[in-house]
Write a protein that holds these residues in place. Structure first.
Motif, PDB file in Angstrom:
ATOM      1  N   ILE A 159       0.816  12.586   2.195  1.00 13.10           N
ATOM      2  CA  ILE A 159       1.099  12.030   3.518  1.00 13.10           C
ATOM      3  C   ILE A 159       1.457  10.552   3.406  1.00 13.10           C
ATOM      4  O   ILE A 159       2.399  10.072   4.033  1.00 13.10           O
ATOM      5  CB  ILE A 159      -0.104  12.233   4.456  1.00 13.10           C
ATOM      6  N   LEU A 160       0.712   9.812   2.588  1.00 14.17           N
ATOM      7  CA  LEU A 160       0.984   8.386   2.422  1.00 14.17           C
ATOM      8  C   LEU A 160       2.296   8.132   1.702  1.00 14.17           C
ATOM      9  O   LEU A 160       2.892   7.074   1.851  1.00 14.17           O
ATOM     10  CB  LEU A 160      -0.157   7.718   1.647  1.00 14.17           C
ATOM     11  N   ASP A 161       2.762   9.094   0.917  1.00 16.34           N
ATOM     12  CA  ASP A 161       3.962   8.909   0.120  1.00 16.34           C
ATOM     13  C   ASP A 161       5.244   9.163   0.906  1.00 16.34           C
ATOM     14  O   ASP A 161       6.320   8.793   0.460  1.00 16.34           O
ATOM     15  CB  ASP A 161       3.894   9.835  -1.096  1.00 16.34           C
ATOM     16  N   GLN A 162       5.146   9.757   2.070  1.00 17.70           N
ATOM     17  CA  GLN A 162       6.337  10.096   2.836  1.00 17.70           C
ATOM     18  C   GLN A 162       6.987   8.852   3.440  1.00 17.70           C
ATOM     19  O   GLN A 162       6.310   7.903   3.825  1.00 17.70           O
ATOM     20  CB  GLN A 162       5.991  11.078   3.947  1.00 17.70           C
ATOM     21  N   HIS A 163       8.296   8.884   3.539  1.00 17.26           N
ATOM     22  CA  HIS A 163       9.063   7.764   4.098  1.00 17.26           C
ATOM     23  C   HIS A 163       8.755   7.584   5.583  1.00 17.26           C
ATOM     24  O   HIS A 163       8.722   6.454   6.085  1.00 17.26           O
ATOM     25  CB  HIS A 163      10.554   8.000   3.883  1.00 17.26           C
ATOM     26  N   ARG A 164       8.484   8.671   6.293  1.00 19.63           N
ATOM     27  CA  ARG A 164       8.169   8.587   7.727  1.00 19.63           C
ATOM     28  C   ARG A 164       6.876   7.818   7.962  1.00 19.63           C
ATOM     29  O   ARG A 164       6.738   7.110   8.953  1.00 19.63           O
ATOM     30  CB  ARG A 164       8.071   9.978   8.339  1.00 19.63           C
ATOM     31  N   THR A 165       5.920   7.942   7.041  1.00 25.11           N
ATOM     32  CA  THR A 165       4.661   7.209   7.168  1.00 25.11           C
ATOM     33  C   THR A 165       4.906   5.718   7.029  1.00 25.11           C
ATOM     34  O   THR A 165       4.342   4.913   7.786  1.00 25.11           O
ATOM     35  CB  THR A 165       3.662   7.686   6.104  1.00 25.11           C
ATOM     36  N   LYS A 166       5.749   5.338   6.097  1.00 28.27           N
ATOM     37  CA  LYS A 166       6.079   3.924   5.914  1.00 28.27           C
ATOM     38  C   LYS A 166       6.743   3.356   7.175  1.00 28.27           C
ATOM     39  O   LYS A 166       6.418   2.258   7.623  1.00 28.27           O
ATOM     40  CB  LYS A 166       7.013   3.753   4.715  1.00 28.27           C
ATOM     41  N   GLN A 167       7.656   4.119   7.743  1.00 29.28           N
ATOM     42  CA  GLN A 167       8.329   3.673   8.967  1.00 29.28           C
ATOM     43  C   GLN A 167       7.353   3.582  10.131  1.00 29.28           C
ATOM     44  O   GLN A 167       7.425   2.655  10.938  1.00 29.28           O
ATOM     45  CB  GLN A 167       9.465   4.626   9.322  1.00 29.28           C
ATOM     46  N   ALA A 168       6.424   4.528  10.231  1.00 25.91           N
ATOM     47  CA  ALA A 168       5.457   4.517  11.326  1.00 25.91           C
ATOM     48  C   ALA A 168       4.546   3.303  11.239  1.00 25.91           C
ATOM     49  O   ALA A 168       4.239   2.669  12.253  1.00 25.91           O
ATOM     50  CB  ALA A 168       4.631   5.801  11.311  1.00 25.91           C
ATOM     51  N   ILE A 169       4.121   2.940  10.041  1.00 28.71           N
ATOM     52  CA  ILE A 169       3.265   1.755   9.873  1.00 28.71           C
ATOM     53  C   ILE A 169       4.018   0.503  10.285  1.00 28.71           C
ATOM     54  O   ILE A 169       3.470  -0.371  10.957  1.00 28.71           O
ATOM     55  CB  ILE A 169       2.747   1.667   8.424  1.00 28.71           C
ATOM     56  N   ARG A 170       5.283   0.409   9.912  1.00 29.17           N
ATOM     57  CA  ARG A 170       6.096  -0.745  10.308  1.00 29.17           C
ATOM     58  C   ARG A 170       6.244  -0.826  11.828  1.00 29.17           C
ATOM     59  O   ARG A 170       6.158  -1.907  12.412  1.00 29.17           O
ATOM     60  CB  ARG A 170       7.472  -0.661   9.664  1.00 29.17           C
ATOM     61  N   LEU A 171       6.456   0.318  12.464  1.00 35.04           N
ATOM     62  CA  LEU A 171       6.585   0.336  13.920  1.00 35.04           C
ATOM     63  C   LEU A 171       5.280  -0.053  14.613  1.00 35.04           C
ATOM     64  O   LEU A 171       5.295  -0.751  15.629  1.00 35.04           O
ATOM     65  CB  LEU A 171       7.037   1.714  14.395  1.00 35.04           C
ATOM     66  N   LEU A 222       0.808  -1.222   0.000  1.00 31.68           N
ATOM     67  CA  LEU A 222       0.000   0.000   0.000  1.00 31.68           C
ATOM     68  C   LEU A 222       0.840   1.272   0.000  1.00 31.68           C
ATOM     69  O   LEU A 222       0.378   2.313  -0.453  1.00 31.68           O
ATOM     70  CB  LEU A 222      -0.937   0.008   1.206  1.00 31.68           C
ATOM     71  N   THR A 223       2.060   1.198   0.504  1.00 32.95           N
ATOM     72  CA  THR A 223       2.923   2.375   0.521  1.00 32.95           C
ATOM     73  C   THR A 223       3.944   2.364  -0.617  1.00 32.95           C
ATOM     74  O   THR A 223       4.837   3.201  -0.631  1.00 32.95           O
ATOM     75  CB  THR A 223       3.657   2.482   1.871  1.00 32.95           C
ATOM     76  N   SER A 224       3.797   1.468  -1.581  1.00 35.58           N
ATOM     77  CA  SER A 224       4.739   1.410  -2.702  1.00 35.58           C
ATOM     78  C   SER A 224       4.436   2.501  -3.724  1.00 35.58           C
ATOM     79  O   SER A 224       3.324   3.017  -3.820  1.00 35.58           O
ATOM     80  CB  SER A 224       4.685   0.045  -3.375  1.00 35.58           C
ATOM     81  N   ASN A 225       5.441   2.851  -4.502  1.00 35.41           N
ATOM     82  CA  ASN A 225       5.286   3.902  -5.502  1.00 35.41           C
ATOM     83  C   ASN A 225       4.333   3.485  -6.613  1.00 35.41           C
ATOM     84  O   ASN A 225       3.594   4.321  -7.144  1.00 35.41           O
ATOM     85  CB  ASN A 225       6.645   4.259  -6.094  1.00 35.41           C
ATOM     86  N   LEU A 226       4.329   2.223  -6.983  1.00 35.87           N
ATOM     87  CA  LEU A 226       3.436   1.748  -8.033  1.00 35.87           C
ATOM     88  C   LEU A 226       1.973   1.945  -7.649  1.00 35.87           C
ATOM     89  O   LEU A 226       1.168   2.448  -8.438  1.00 35.87           O
ATOM     90  CB  LEU A 226       3.707   0.270  -8.318  1.00 35.87           C
ATOM     91  N   VAL A 227       1.623   1.583  -6.426  1.00 40.06           N
ATOM     92  CA  VAL A 227       0.245   1.747  -5.963  1.00 40.06           C
ATOM     93  C   VAL A 227      -0.112   3.226  -5.872  1.00 40.06           C
ATOM     94  O   VAL A 227      -1.222   3.626  -6.232  1.00 40.06           O
ATOM     95  CB  VAL A 227       0.042   1.039  -4.605  1.00 40.06           C
TER      96      VAL A 227
END
Length: 97
Positions: free
Chosen positions: A57-69, A29-34
């Motif tokens: 907001i969804l495209d930011q790297h911090r959002t990806k890290q927050a979801i992983r955490l 869901l956080t990939s560039n293709l999607v």
């Protein structure tokens, strides 16, 4: 493992969802293709100004890290009930870690 239970008058379902599936889903869901495809679909449907802000907001790297955490922390809280809802028609949904 997350357990999703859906119970209605006719049927009852129990769906186990491993944390690996959640991790893979968040990665997809956080990939560039999607994001490119989502941006294309949304702008094709409507021209609302809030859509670009949500996508940024969804495209930011911090959002990806927050979801992983968040997924990593969910693993530590076994037995916690996230959702426990009962509709007027008797349908029940329970999501437990």
């Amino acid at each position: 493992m997350m357990i999703v239970k859906v119970k209605s008058k006719e049927h009852a379902f129990t769906i186990p969802v491993p944390y690996v599936v959640l991790s893979m889903g968040s990665g997809i869901l956080t990939s560039n293709l999607v994001h490119r495809q989502l941006r294309h679909w949304l702008f094709k449907q409507s021209e609302k100004p809030g859509i670009e802000m949500v996508l940024s907001i969804l495209d930011q790297h911090r959002t990806k890290q927050a979801i992983r955490l968040i997924i990593r922390e969910l693993r530590r809280c076994k037995g916690t009930v996230l959702v426990d809802v009962q509709a007027q028609d008797g349908t029940e949904v329970l999501i437990r870690l």
